[in-house]
Write a protein that holds these residues in place. Structure first.
Motif, short mmCIF file in Angstrom:
data_model
loop_
_atom_site.label_atom_id
_atom_site.label_comp_id
_atom_site.label_asym_id
_atom_site.label_seq_id
_atom_site.Cartn_x
_atom_site.Cartn_y
_atom_site.Cartn_z
N LEU A 30 25.34 1.48 -42.54
CA LEU A 30 24.95 0.37 -41.69
C LEU A 30 25.33 0.61 -40.23
CD1 LEU A 30 25.78 -2.66 -44.01
CD2 LEU A 30 23.52 -1.99 -43.17
N THR A 83 25.35 -7.42 -41.83
CA THR A 83 24.34 -7.13 -40.82
C THR A 83 24.24 -8.26 -39.81
OG1 THR A 83 23.08 -5.77 -42.38
CG2 THR A 83 21.90 -6.60 -40.46
N VAL A 131 17.76 -2.41 -44.65
CA VAL A 131 19.02 -2.77 -45.29
C VAL A 131 18.76 -3.09 -46.75
CG1 VAL A 131 20.94 -4.43 -45.34
CG2 VAL A 131 19.98 -3.67 -43.14
#
Length: 226
Positions: A30, A83, A131
């Motif tokens: 990420l 996120t 994601v």
């Protein structure tokens, strides 16, 4: 995101994702994803640091975001909520007015509400397709609310994901001081109207309202933006 210093247990509503957390590998991936999309911001991880937080900083003209490993290991963290937290930090760098006053130089850090407003429409929606999605099953009433809120959006699945992440974050803020405000809900709004723009966080409901406004591209809530 100062609220995250004080995370408490997530409510029973999210019991099915309470043990989610994310692995070191997912954390690293990420960070790399954010660095790819925001090359002008240095995205720095600190996996061994147990602080449950992420921070936006600036040194002269250099933009920096530090993401501590404690945020990834926090048992309420999902890929989407992680996120969204980092998108909030991006919003401090790239969001609109109002800005926190700067001790030196030109103010640069967007206020908390402005960073939340930036987080979904200008960041999460862009990164979410890359994601990995975690399956989340919610009570029917929540699914109905999410379906209604997201019905007019071009990608209802990403809208739903963003608002589940926003709801988790708002509920975590509420659980820090639950007696000072009502539990945030998709079925109500913070009806307060500020006389001057708030730089700090509003109520947990106000934060959720801001995430909804960001996801649906509607006006900033008046609970922090007159």
């Amino acid at each position: 995101m100062r609220m995250l210093f004080l995370l408490l247990l997530v409510s029973s509503l999210f019991g099915q994702i309470a043990q989610a957390a994310i692995s070191e590998g997912e954390y690293t991936e990420l960070i790399a994803l954010f660095q790819k999309h925001y090359p002008d911001i240095q995205i720095q991880g600190s996996w061994d640091n147990d602080t449950v937080n992420a921070q936006a900083m600036r040194f002269d003209d250099s933009k920096l975001i530090v993401i501590y490993g404690g945020l990834a290991r926090e048992r309420t963290t999902t890929l989407d909520s992680f996120t969204l937290v980092v998108c909030h930090e991006v919003g401090h760098h790239l969001g609109d007015k109002p800005y926190f006053p700067s001790m030196a130089g030109v103010p640069w850090a967007s206020g908390e509400g402005a960073a939340d407003y930036y987080s979904i429409q200008s960041c999460f929606n862009k990164l979410a397709p890359a994601v990995g999605e975690q399956a989340v099953t919610l009570p029917a009433v929540y699914e109905n609310d999410l379906r209604q809120i997201c019905s007019g959006q071009s990608n209802t699945a990403i809208c739903r994901r963003s608002l589940i992440a926003g709801l988790i974050i708002a509920k975590l803020q509420w659980q820090v001081l639950p007696n000072e405000s009502n539990e945030p809900s998709l079925q109500r709004k913070d009806d307060s109207i500020v006389k001057s723009t708030l730089l700090d966080y509003g109520s947990p409901q106000c934060r959720l309202d801001t995430f909804i406004a960001s996801a649906t591209s509607t006006s900033r809530p008046r609970c922090w933006s007159p």
